[in-house]
Design a protein around this motif. Sequence first.
Motif, mmCIF file in Angstrom:
data_model
loop_
_atom_site.group_PDB
_atom_site.id
_atom_site.type_symbol
_atom_site.label_atom_id
_atom_site.label_comp_id
_atom_site.label_asym_id
_atom_site.label_seq_id
_atom_site.Cartn_x
_atom_site.Cartn_y
_atom_site.Cartn_z
ATOM 1 N N LEU A 237 36.912 37.625 33.119
ATOM 2 C CA LEU A 237 36.721 38.510 34.253
ATOM 3 C C LEU A 237 37.634 38.188 35.431
ATOM 4 O O LEU A 237 38.172 39.089 36.071
ATOM 5 C CB LEU A 237 35.258 38.431 34.701
ATOM 6 N N PHE A 238 37.802 36.915 35.714
ATOM 7 C CA PHE A 238 38.562 36.508 36.891
ATOM 8 C C PHE A 238 39.747 35.648 36.487
ATOM 9 O O PHE A 238 39.590 34.682 35.754
ATOM 10 C CB PHE A 238 37.678 35.707 37.851
ATOM 11 N N GLU B 142 31.565 42.588 45.084
ATOM 12 C CA GLU B 142 32.991 42.306 45.217
ATOM 13 C C GLU B 142 33.885 43.238 44.386
ATOM 14 O O GLU B 142 34.966 43.612 44.829
ATOM 15 C CB GLU B 142 33.274 40.856 44.804
ATOM 16 N N TYR B 143 33.465 43.552 43.163
ATOM 17 C CA TYR B 143 34.300 44.328 42.242
ATOM 18 C C TYR B 143 33.484 45.436 41.564
ATOM 19 O O TYR B 143 33.268 45.398 40.348
ATOM 20 C CB TYR B 143 34.890 43.420 41.160
ATOM 21 N N LEU C 177 29.543 41.163 40.988
ATOM 22 C CA LEU C 177 30.406 42.297 40.652
ATOM 23 C C LEU C 177 30.074 43.526 41.485
ATOM 24 O O LEU C 177 30.972 44.259 41.903
ATOM 25 C CB LEU C 177 30.300 42.625 39.167
ATOM 26 N N GLU D 120 34.252 48.316 40.628
ATOM 27 C CA GLU D 120 34.993 49.049 39.593
ATOM 28 C C GLU D 120 34.897 48.355 38.233
ATOM 29 O O GLU D 120 34.941 49.000 37.193
ATOM 30 C CB GLU D 120 36.472 49.235 39.993
ATOM 31 N N LYS D 121 34.719 47.035 38.240
ATOM 32 C CA LYS D 121 34.601 46.304 36.971
ATOM 33 C C LYS D 121 33.264 46.563 36.295
ATOM 34 O O LYS D 121 33.142 46.463 35.082
ATOM 35 C CB LYS D 121 34.793 44.802 37.193
#
Length: 108
Positions: free
Chosen positions: A46-47, A16-17, A13, A19-20
């Motif tokens: 999540l995905f 890659e992400y 996370l 903001e999550k």
Amino acid sequence: MKPNYTKIYHDLLLEEYPEKLKDVKVRELLQKLNTSDEVIKFNEKLFEQSKESLENNQKLRTYDKETMLKILMYQKEHGFSSSYISKKYKISRTTLTKWKRICEEDLQ
């Protein structure tokens, strides 16, 4: 020795992400990744996954003994058939029978 899913997902996370990771609910769920069932549910929340990838991933899933017992106890407590449980969790009836043999002592 089992993988540290909390660390794995945190690093994923973060890279890659990011903001999550700011979401409080995601961080809360991230700390509760102890069983394979929890990891699978976390990953699904999540995905977003396509139907094709869900089918392919199902073939590669592994379950720890704690999760196997949880599923079998759920079946026993509610009196569900193996067919119902196999459809609900997308596990073959043969696998459920194998789990019952493995966890026979713990179910008693």
